[in-house]
Design a protein around this motif. Structure first.
Motif, PDB file in Angstrom:
ATOM      1  N   GLU A   8       0.821  -1.214   0.000  1.00  0.00           N
ATOM      2  CA  GLU A   8       0.000   0.000   0.000  1.00  0.00           C
ATOM      3  C   GLU A   8       0.856   1.266   0.000  1.00  0.00           C
ATOM      4  O   GLU A   8       0.551   2.227  -0.703  1.00  0.00           O
ATOM      5  N   LEU A  11       2.228   1.779  -3.500  1.00  0.00           N
ATOM      6  CA  LEU A  11       1.172   2.249  -4.406  1.00  0.00           C
ATOM      7  C   LEU A  11       0.813   3.712  -4.124  1.00  0.00           C
ATOM      8  O   LEU A  11       0.575   4.491  -5.059  1.00  0.00           O
ATOM      9  N   TYR A  12       0.791   4.089  -2.862  1.00  0.00           N
ATOM     10  CA  TYR A  12       0.493   5.480  -2.494  1.00  0.00           C
ATOM     11  C   TYR A  12       1.561   6.417  -3.065  1.00  0.00           C
ATOM     12  O   TYR A  12       1.236   7.464  -3.642  1.00  0.00           O
ATOM     13  N   LYS A  65      -5.576  -3.457  -2.513  1.00  0.00           N
ATOM     14  CA  LYS A  65      -5.167  -2.271  -1.753  1.00  0.00           C
ATOM     15  C   LYS A  65      -5.419  -0.976  -2.516  1.00  0.00           C
ATOM     16  O   LYS A  65      -5.340   0.102  -1.933  1.00  0.00           O
ATOM     17  N   VAL A  69      -5.899   3.114  -1.151  1.00  0.00           N
ATOM     18  CA  VAL A  69      -5.016   4.201  -1.571  1.00  0.00           C
ATOM     19  C   VAL A  69      -5.845   5.347  -2.150  1.00  0.00           C
ATOM     20  O   VAL A  69      -5.629   6.521  -1.823  1.00  0.00           O
ATOM     21  N   ARG A  72      -7.745   7.234   0.565  1.00  0.00           N
ATOM     22  CA  ARG A  72      -6.800   8.071   1.324  1.00  0.00           C
ATOM     23  C   ARG A  72      -6.493   9.363   0.558  1.00  0.00           C
ATOM     24  O   ARG A  72      -6.484  10.457   1.136  1.00  0.00           O
TER      25      ARG A  72
END
Length: 184
Positions: A8, A11-12, A65, A69, A72
């Motif tokens: 995660e 990826l973020y 996930k 992301v 968020r």
């Protein structure tokens, strides 16, 4: 041996790097992250010592996930489909795109319900931007039928296209200036 898996946090960071360079919608960013995960999987599958089922399991976990992301980023205000839509609507109007072409563009980008009222003045101004770029009507001497057909393919109604082509140069310029100031 497996290379660092796309978790995660990875990826973020990839999403932040992408958004720093490009405007994106939620759907578009999800596609980009999924492609990144797939590239990682293909790279890992090329190595003979990696197990295909292990890679597939990791890919599935990483793809699960992506919604976290995205949520968020939305909570932080970094990912905003409404702001993307408003920006693109303005940009497309100033480049001579019709309402229909604008809605098609936004739908392709994943904006499900854009705020784009049916405004005849905006449509006529967009048609004026279009014919100015094509040097037609009051802005040039392009063949009337050819431009009318091109405008129809661009999503303008026949009435709007004819109205724009029949304007005087002063009227067309005044309309372009008034809409430019409204959209700014």
């Amino acid at each position: 041996m497996l290379e660092k898996t796309p978790d995660e946090a990875h990826l973020y960071e990839a999403a932040i790097r992408h958004l720093a360079r490009y405007a994106a919608t939620e759907m578009g960013l999800a596609r980009i992250l999924a492609r990144r995960i797939e590239r990682w999987g293909r790279k890992q599958a090329a190595s003979p010592e990696n197990q295909a089922d292990e890679i597939a399991h990791i890919l599935q976990q990483a793809k699960e996930k992506i919604p976290a992301v995205l949520s968020r980023l939305k909570a932080q205000g970094v990912l905003n489909d409404e702001a993307f839509s408003a920006s693109r609507v303005r940009q497309l109007a100033l480049s001579g795109k019709s309402r229909r072409a604008t809605l098609a563009y936004l739908a392709a980008k994943g904006v499900l319900a854009p705020e784009l009222p049916n405004n005849p003045d905006r449509e006529l101004a967009a048609a004026c931007f279009y014919i100015r770029r094509r040097r037609a009507g009051p802005f040039g001497n392009a063949p009337y039928a050819k431009i009318l057909a091109a405008m129809a393919r661009g999503g303008f109604s026949q009435r709007t296209a004819q109205q724009a082509l029949d304007l005087s140069l002063e009227e067309a310029e005044l309309l372009i200036q008034s809409i430019s100031s409204i959209l700014s």
